[in-house]
Structure formats: structure tokens, C-alpha cells
Design a protein around this motif. Structure first.
Motif, PDB file in Angstrom:
ATOM      1  N   LEU A  34       0.793  -1.170   0.030  1.00 32.25           N
ATOM      2  CA  LEU A  34      -0.069  -0.099   0.012  1.00 32.25           C
ATOM      3  C   LEU A  34       0.760   1.366   0.151  1.00 32.25           C
ATOM      4  O   LEU A  34       0.692   2.179  -0.762  1.00 32.25           O
ATOM      5  N   GLY A  74      -1.143  -0.925  -3.935  1.00 30.75           N
ATOM      6  CA  GLY A  74      -2.521  -1.661  -3.277  1.00 30.75           C
ATOM      7  C   GLY A  74      -3.632  -0.995  -3.728  1.00 30.75           C
ATOM      8  O   GLY A  74      -3.667  -0.553  -4.893  1.00 30.75           O
ATOM      9  N   ASN A  91      -6.014   1.923  -4.262  1.00 31.28           N
ATOM     10  CA  ASN A  91      -6.153   3.382  -4.286  1.00 31.28           C
ATOM     11  C   ASN A  91      -7.445   3.923  -4.010  1.00 31.28           C
ATOM     12  O   ASN A  91      -7.402   5.065  -3.912  1.00 31.28           O
ATOM     13  N   ARG A 101       2.414   7.316   2.239  1.00 27.65           N
ATOM     14  CA  ARG A 101       2.530   6.547   1.096  1.00 27.65           C
ATOM     15  C   ARG A 101       3.541   7.200   0.277  1.00 27.65           C
ATOM     16  O   ARG A 101       3.572   8.432   0.258  1.00 27.65           O
ATOM     17  N   CYS A 134      -1.224   7.926   6.025  1.00 32.56           N
ATOM     18  CA  CYS A 134      -2.071   6.417   6.435  1.00 32.56           C
ATOM     19  C   CYS A 134      -1.990   6.501   7.878  1.00 32.56           C
ATOM     20  O   CYS A 134      -0.881   6.566   8.723  1.00 32.56           O
TER      21      CYS A 134
END
Length: 335
Positions: free
Chosen positions: A219, A224, A226, A292, A298
Motif C-alpha cells: 500500500l 495496493g 487506491n 504513502r 495513512c
């Protein structure tokens, strides 16, 4: 003195309108069946149902409206007769009080009829109380579940509640906005990588801490999902936090923050797709942040047997920090 029977239709329009509006819905329904003009007049009142919740369990169905104090149910041993009565009742109600089916919940014991349940809903929920499910544990197959997923047009959410394994790799599960699977032992990381849902809740997972860490690295590196906003894992026995965040260059965050669901739809609360939340806002406490490669932040929150991942997509139009710039005072950075 003789008296002449009085008819409601003899009332002037305004008093009749006031009278009908004051009547409970379960009185308006039989009234609409006595006279076509009554039915048309009730329709002209534009009484909003707010949508319907439909529950089909072992031997009965229940219907309720979201914006009206109305509930009805019907009990019947014959499943075919029960479904036929449900179809007729829903048609009658929605003619008078229009609205979509917000949630359709159905017991897997109706699997022989899944091919014929041609309905449209916002959220489809499949499963039942463990007490009733034991006798269907060996009889319920992936073919039956796929038939239901083909026949029902569920627009936003799918919840496979168990308590038995409801196994499927139907194409719809990978793209629906909200996905919840209660018994996820057979979900592999390869299947997880294929999921493009916005909200995912997987309980009773079999992933190792190392597999979760590898998923998070994918990710982080842009390989990963999106579309992802919120991901929840539940696992008996809990998780090793340091193993899961290893190598993410994560930063420990101590202060409370609030995550806001993008384009929040109240229907997401139908089947607990988002645990521990109030409306479209989720409070986050002790957690870890990583960035990311595309600059999106995140957040990982641990709560013993639960992991939640929040992707701050709502920040994507703001200035994105680089990993090297991601320095916050009074916090710890973890390798």
C-alpha cells in the motif's frame, strides 16, 4: 329519523387531506384498498418512507420504514409462499409510500430461492443467528451465494455475516463500496490485494503479522487499493504492533484526532461496516502514521484484537508532505 351512511369521499378536499395525514400508516393501507380514489389521494400526500429495511429470516419477514413509525411482519412455514407475500406487500407499500430498499437481510436457509430474488437495495446482508445456522452449515454452497449476488442488485454494501463460512470470489465483492465478511479464515492476501473497496471489514482473519506488514508495504509503495478509505481487521489473540509496522517509517501519534468519511452515506451504518464510529466521524487515539509514496497519509490504530487503517484521501488536494519532511515533535519514529 332515518340516517344516511356517511362516506369519507363526501368530505371537502382540505378536511379530507387533514384527516388522512393524521391517520397512522397501518390505517391508510387498508383504506387504499377499498377505493381507487382513496389510493390516488394517499399517493398525492407524498408521504415519505425514507427507504425500507427488509429482513427475511427463518420463517418470517419484517419490513420497516426509516422515516415513519411503521413495521409489519408475516410468518409462514412455506418459504415460497413467504417470498411471494413479501413481494406483494413491498409492492403495495412502495406504491403508496415510495422509497428504495435501504437494506435487505436474508437468511441462507432460502438458498434454493436465491435465483429468484430479483431485488435492488443499497446494502445486502446475508447470514443469521448461529442457533439457526447449524443445520445449513454443510448444505450452503458457493454456488447458492453466487446466485444471490447475481440476482440482487446491491448498490453500495455487502455484508456476509456468517456464522458459517460464506465462501465466494464473485466479482462483485471486489468492487462494491463497502464490504464486510464475518468469517474470513479463507481470505488470502492474494484475494485482499484484488479488493478495490472503499471500506473493508474482515473478521476472524488468518493473516499473520508478517503478511499484514507486507500488505501495508505494498500500500505504501503504490501497489495496493487506491480506493481504500478504512480497513478493519479482527483476529482472536490480537496482533504484534511492532511486527506490523516494521519498515514503514511510522510515527507514533498520541493526540486524539477525528477521521471524516468522504461522501458519508448513513446507509454505511446499517451493518457495522465502520466499528466504533459516530456518524461520519471516527475518533482515533494512540496510533501510528506513515506516508504513502504518493504523499497520502495513512494511520494505523491498534485495539488488542482489532486493527484499523485510515487513509486520509480527503487531504489529497492539500500540499503533500514527503517522507523526509514528516517530522512531528514529541513523537517516536519506528523503523
Amino acid at each position: 329519523m332515518s340516517s344516511t351512511p356517511f362516506s369519507l369521499m363526501e368530505l371537502p378536499l382540505l378536511p379530507l387531506s387533514i384527516l388522512l395525514k393524521s391517520m397512522p400508516l397501518d390505517s391508510l393501507i387498508p383504506l387504499s384498498e377499498t377505493n381507487q380514489r382513496f389510493k390516488q389521494f394517499i399517493q398525492l400526500l407524498h408521504i415519505k418512507s425514507g427507504g425500507y429495511h427488509v429482513d427475511i429470516d427463518e420463517r418470517r419477514f419484517k419490513i420497516s420504514m426509516l422515516k415513519q413509525n411503521f413495521r409489519c411482519s408475516f410468518q409462514e412455514e412455506s418459504k415460497s409462499f413467504l417470498l411471494r407475500n413479501l413481494s406483494e406487500t413491498l409492492h403495495k407499500l412502495r406504491e403508496l409510500f415510495p422509497g428504495p430498499i435501504d437494506q435487505l437481510s436474508i437468511c441462507p436457509s432460502f438458498s434454493n430461492y436465491f435465483y429468484d430474488i430479483n431485488m435492488e437495495c443499497t446494502v445486502l446482508s446475508v447470514g443469521l443467528d448461529p442457533y439457526f445456522m447449524l443445520e445449513y452449515q454443510n448444505a450452503f454452497t458457493e454456488e447458492y451465494l453466487n446466485a444471490l449476488l447475481n440476482s440482487v442488485n446491491f448498490k453500495k454494501g455487502l455484508s456476509l455475516k456468517g456464522p458459517i463460512l460464506l465462501r465466494t470470489e464473485h466479482e462483485k465483492i471486489f468492487d462494491i463500496d463497502w464490504l464486510k465478511i464475518k468469517c474470513s479464515e479463507l481470505i488470502t492476501t492474494a484475494i485482499l490485494q484484488k479488493m478495490k473497496n472503499k471500506v473493508i471489514f474482515l473478521a476472524d482473519i488468518s493473516f499473520s503479522d508478517k503478511e499484514i506488514n507486507e500488505f501495508l508495504h505494498d500500500l505504501k509503495n503504490g501497489n495496493g487499493n487506491n480506493q481504500l478509505q478504512v480497513l478493519t481487521f479482527e483476529k482472536e489473540g490480537g496482533f504484534n504492533e511492532m511486527e506490523i509496522i516494521r519498515g514503514l517509517n511510522a510515527v507514533e501519534m498520541k493526540e486524539e484526532r477525528v477521521y471524516k468519511i468522504s461522501e458519508f452515506d448513513p446507509s454505511i451504518q446499517n451493518d457495522r461496516f465502520l466499528p466504533f464510529n459516530s456518524g461520519g466521524e471516527i475518533s482515533i487515539f494512540d496510533s501510528f502514521d506513515f506516508i504513502r509514496n504518493d504523499g497520502i497519509r495513512c494511520t494505523i490504530e491498534f485495539d488488542y484484537e482489532v486493527i484499523q487503517l485510515f487513509v486520509w484521501n480527503q487531504e489529497k488536494n492539500k500540499k503533500r508532505p514527503r517522507n523526509d519532511d514528516f517530522k512531528i515533535p514529541a513523537v517516536k519514529r519506528f523503523c
